[in-house]
Design a protein around this motif. Structure first.
Motif, mmCIF file in Angstrom:
data_model
loop_
_atom_site.group_PDB
_atom_site.id
_atom_site.type_symbol
_atom_site.label_atom_id
_atom_site.label_comp_id
_atom_site.label_asym_id
_atom_site.label_seq_id
_atom_site.Cartn_x
_atom_site.Cartn_y
_atom_site.Cartn_z
ATOM 1 N N TYR A 163 45.077 31.667 49.513
ATOM 2 C CA TYR A 163 44.199 30.601 49.279
ATOM 3 C C TYR A 163 45.275 29.534 49.239
ATOM 4 O O TYR A 163 46.582 29.595 48.750
ATOM 5 C CB TYR A 163 44.061 30.618 47.709
ATOM 6 N N HIS B 15 48.380 28.468 46.473
ATOM 7 C CA HIS B 15 48.648 29.535 45.809
ATOM 8 C C HIS B 15 50.042 29.930 46.284
ATOM 9 O O HIS B 15 50.343 29.716 47.399
ATOM 10 C CB HIS B 15 47.656 30.806 45.820
ATOM 11 N N ARG C 230 38.989 43.926 37.624
ATOM 12 C CA ARG C 230 39.235 42.715 36.501
ATOM 13 C C ARG C 230 38.968 41.526 37.416
ATOM 14 O O ARG C 230 38.922 41.319 38.421
ATOM 15 C CB ARG C 230 40.776 42.856 36.001
ATOM 16 N N SER D 219 40.555 39.601 40.562
ATOM 17 C CA SER D 219 41.093 40.746 41.212
ATOM 18 C C SER D 219 40.994 40.457 42.687
ATOM 19 O O SER D 219 41.668 41.184 43.558
ATOM 20 C CB SER D 219 40.961 42.092 40.759
ATOM 21 N N GLY D 220 39.939 39.608 43.291
ATOM 22 C CA GLY D 220 39.680 39.577 44.705
ATOM 23 C C GLY D 220 38.552 40.140 45.232
ATOM 24 O O GLY D 220 38.490 40.349 46.469
ATOM 25 N N LYS D 221 37.710 40.382 44.249
ATOM 26 C CA LYS D 221 36.230 41.127 44.927
ATOM 27 C C LYS D 221 35.277 40.055 45.394
ATOM 28 O O LYS D 221 35.039 40.352 46.802
ATOM 29 C CB LYS D 221 35.549 41.739 43.800
ATOM 30 N N THR D 222 35.273 38.891 44.993
ATOM 31 C CA THR D 222 34.131 37.839 45.364
ATOM 32 C C THR D 222 34.987 37.185 46.866
ATOM 33 O O THR D 222 34.239 37.075 47.776
ATOM 34 C CB THR D 222 34.187 36.732 44.560
ATOM 35 N N TYR E 232 35.867 31.783 54.757
ATOM 36 C CA TYR E 232 37.280 31.368 54.863
ATOM 37 C C TYR E 232 37.890 32.246 56.087
ATOM 38 O O TYR E 232 37.363 33.281 56.226
ATOM 39 C CB TYR E 232 38.037 31.972 53.428
HETATM 40 N N1 LIG Z 1 38.158 28.456 46.355
HETATM 41 C C1 LIG Z 1 39.545 28.772 45.866
HETATM 42 N N2 LIG Z 1 40.629 28.362 45.801
HETATM 43 C C2 LIG Z 1 41.795 28.841 45.253
HETATM 44 N N3 LIG Z 1 42.006 29.920 44.663
HETATM 45 C C3 LIG Z 1 40.774 30.591 44.516
HETATM 46 C C4 LIG Z 1 39.632 30.084 45.028
HETATM 47 N N4 LIG Z 1 38.657 31.164 44.643
HETATM 48 C C5 LIG Z 1 39.238 31.948 43.983
HETATM 49 N N5 LIG Z 1 40.636 31.843 44.022
HETATM 50 C C6 LIG Z 1 41.556 32.750 43.227
HETATM 51 O O1 LIG Z 1 41.448 33.762 44.013
HETATM 52 C C7 LIG Z 1 41.677 34.893 42.903
HETATM 53 C C8 LIG Z 1 40.566 35.949 43.407
HETATM 54 O O2 LIG Z 1 39.281 35.354 43.086
HETATM 55 P P1 LIG Z 1 37.814 36.289 43.212
HETATM 56 O O3 LIG Z 1 36.963 35.147 43.115
HETATM 57 O O4 LIG Z 1 37.961 36.755 44.438
HETATM 58 O O5 LIG Z 1 38.167 37.262 41.992
HETATM 59 P P2 LIG Z 1 37.097 38.161 41.680
HETATM 60 O O6 LIG Z 1 37.364 39.710 41.298
HETATM 61 O O7 LIG Z 1 35.803 37.988 42.310
HETATM 62 O O8 LIG Z 1 36.556 37.598 40.066
HETATM 63 P P3 LIG Z 1 35.462 37.572 39.108
HETATM 64 O O9 LIG Z 1 35.052 38.948 38.687
HETATM 65 O O10 LIG Z 1 35.754 36.955 38.100
HETATM 66 O O11 LIG Z 1 34.419 36.900 39.983
HETATM 67 C C9 LIG Z 1 41.835 34.435 41.668
HETATM 68 O O12 LIG Z 1 43.180 34.153 41.265
HETATM 69 C C10 LIG Z 1 40.889 32.942 41.849
HETATM 70 O O13 LIG Z 1 41.453 32.020 41.084
#
Ligand SMILES: Nc1ncnc2c1ncn2[C@@H]1O[C@H](COP(=O)(O)OP(=O)(O)OP(=O)(O)O)[C@@H](O)[C@H]1O
Length: 598
Positions: A359, A362, A385, A388-391, A401
């Protein structure tokens, strides 16, 4: 952002942009410019005949005086009529000319903005973007009027009058030319160097006011839930206060510049009228000629007096359009490759081939050579958690992206080489917090398949367990759901989103399970609909409650961008010291505690 651009680059960016639009309507542009230039030319000759009129009536021979006066009077009336008709033709033609450009500009901006990357949208306020477009649209109206109705006619009058006076009295012509140059030079210098920088700052704050308003209004539910109205009032008050200070500075500068311009006009009246009086005293000008020069001065005064305003309008409209034009120059972010082809999805197998993803902003990449294979028709749960990077995983599947390294393949085809439209039409997604349009329920459900029949829409709603609640609404499928769907409950919104996915009937399905606590009846209805929807598709389910993923074929456990564990629920739950097992035990414990409390 535009603040770093200087005024010249603003002009250089905006004017060619506007002229490009002008060139799309050559016939209308000729009528507009021709009509308005002819009207201005008529104004140039008017003082000449006013002078002739004075000289005629001053003649001693009454018959010759009457004859001369009639000719001069007739010429004045004829010129007035010509000016009226040609100006009418020009003004009538400028209406469709400008309106067409205004709508083109808004439409083109919308076309681009919709296609900007998810990252761009995540970093922009919707409210500010809306303001930039509407402000740019209206600025274009002002800019067209200023150039075509004001600046070009003014130029014609100033040049024409100077040449006509200079023809009789070269020195007087030179004085008029010199004073005009001083006036215009001073005006341009002050507007661009003194007013424009201040105006740019107040515009930036104007945009910020829009953004602040939109931010608080969009999150009104959050504001209410924290009783934070006063805090938001104060926040807006702070931004408005800054805007007021900046606007005061800008508006004061307009006033100072206006006064300086006035001073030059007074000086001009002294030199020009004084000059012709000297010529008269020396016997080199008749009373009629004095009247001619004085009238010419007033005509020039009228046009020059407004030129200051035209230049400020030009500057203001250029500033107001700058942000809109800058959006046209911005790169789309995620664009189709030049040789992109529509993707063909049959089974819906997904491969992450050593994918690295970072990202912006980061320090470290989220994924470092992530390798995952999802078989066609496989149903996979993503757990882990928060953060962790699921979305992100599903965003990459949809190519919201681009991967920094490696490839993402669907049925063997690289998603970065497919057209985005074809790729996304093969993926149905039900978001955690589904967003609905403020349109009817039928339109919302049919969004994934435009042109679907009412019977198909109802069938999808039945499959999603949404039909019954929809039939209880006052206007049933015609009910409007409010902005973003606020008039429906969370569970209802989810079911409408599920119905949408049923109707889209895509081979790949992404379900982001709702975390909002739904009542158990609603949860059961959604779960049942989800199970039905998953059948026969490749499904990726982001799960927060582990009960959701128990029945899936495989579970990927994410941990800080890595896949820490994978397997079925049964195998993972047995693994001693495993991440999944600890998540599972914690949820079981919570459930036990809840049932004990009941
Ligand atoms: N648009 C963005 N720009 C910068 N960083 C991002 C962006 N979207 C997510 N992140 C970061 O990337 C990491 C993974 O995010 P992601 O949304 O994939 O997690 P997740 O596992 O789906 O979380 P959750 O269960 O809370 O939805 C997190 O540290 C988040 O802060």
């Amino acid at each position: 952002m535009t603040l770093s651009r200087n005024k010249k680059s603003a002009l250089r960016a905006v004017l060619p942009f506007v002229f490009r639009h002008w060139r799309n309507q050559p016939a209308r542009l000729s009528v507009v410019a021709g009509g308005l230039i002819a009207a201005a030319a008529a104004d140039v000759f008017m003082p000449l005949f006013a002078g002739r009129l004075v000289d005629s009536i001053a003649r001693t021979d009454p018959a010759a005086a009457r004859h001369g006066a009639m000719i001069a009077f007739g010429a004045i009336v004829a010129l007035g009529l010509v000016a009226m008709v040609t100006r009418f033709i020009g003004l009538k033609a400028i209406i469709p000319f400008t309106l067409r450009i205004m709508s083109d500009v808004a439409q083109n901006a919308f076309v681009r903005i919709q296609r900007f990357s998810t990252d761009w949208h995540a970093n922009s306020f919707a409210g500010s973007t809306v303001r930039k477009i509407t402000r740019g649209m209206w600025a274009l109206d002002l800019l067209n009027d200023t150039i075509l109705m004001a600046l070009i006619p003014s130029l014609v009058v100033l040049l024409g009058s100077t040449i006509l006076v200079g023809w009789h009295w070269p020195v007087l012509g030179a004085v008029i030319a010199l004073m005009t140059v001083i006036y215009v030079g001073l005006t341009v210098a002050l507007t661009t160097n003194y007013i424009a920088p201040a105006a740019q700052l107040s515009n930036a704050l104007d945009t910020k006011v829009g953004g602040t308003l939109a931010d608080a209004l969009t999150c009104n539910a959050v504001v209410k839930s924290f009783g934070a109205e006063a805090r938001e009032d104060e926040r807006l008050g702070g931004v408005l206060g800054k805007w007021r200070r900046r606007a005061t500075r800008t508006w004061s500068r307009y006033t100072y510049v206006g006064t300086a311009q006035h001073a030059v006009l007074v000086l001009m009246s002294v030199t020009v009228i004084g000059g012709v009086l000297l010529l008269w005293a020396a016997g080199r000008a008749t009373p009629g000629e004095v009247a001619y020069v004085v009238t010419t001065y007033f005509v020039i005064h009228g046009y020059l007096g407004d030129i200051g305003q035209h230049i400020s309008h030009l500057q203001r409209s250029v500033n107001d359009m700058e942000e809109l034009v800058a959006m046209h120059d911005e790169v789309i972010g995620i664009a189709d490759a030049p040789d992109a082809n529509p993707i063909k999805v049959a089974g819906g197998g997904i491969v992450f081939d050593d994918v690295t993803f970072h990202y912006r902003g980061h320090d470290t990449p989220l994924y470092d050579r992530l390798a995952v294979t999802i078989r066609p028709g496989e149903r996979v749960g993503l757990v882990g958690r928060s953060g962790s990077g699921k979305t992100t995983f599903v965003k990459l599947v949809q190519r919201l992206y681009d991967a920094t390294g490696g490839r993402i393949l669907i049925d063997g085809q690289d998603v970065s080489k497919a057209t985005q439209q074809s790729l996304r039409s093969q993926i149905a997604i039900v978001q955690q917090e589904p967003t609905l349009f403020h349109r009817s329920l039928a339109e919302n459900i049919a969004y994934g398949r435009p042109g679907a029949s009412m019977a198909q829409i109802e069938e999808a709603a039945r499959l999603a367990n949404a039909h019954d609640f929809i039939m209880r609404l006052p206007k049933r499928y015609e009910t409007l759901v409010g902005e973003r769907g606020v008039k429906l409950s969370g569970g209802e919104r989810q079911r409408v989103a599920l119905a949408r996915a049923f109707l889209a009937d895509a081979p790949i399905l992404i379900l982001d399970e709702a975390t909002s606590s739904l009542d158990s009846e609603s949860e059961a209805l959604i779960q049942e609909a989800m199970d039905r929807l998953i059948q026969g598709r490749t499904a990726i389910v982001i799960a927060h409650r582990l009960s959701t993923v128990r029945s899936l074929d495989r579970i990927l456990v994410f941990d800080r961008g890595r896949i820490a564990e994978e397997g079925t629920h049964a195998s993972l739950a047995r693994r001693p010291g495993g991440v999944y097992r600890s998540l599972f035990e914690r949820q079981v414990l919570e459930l036990d505690r809840m049932s004990a409390a009941e």
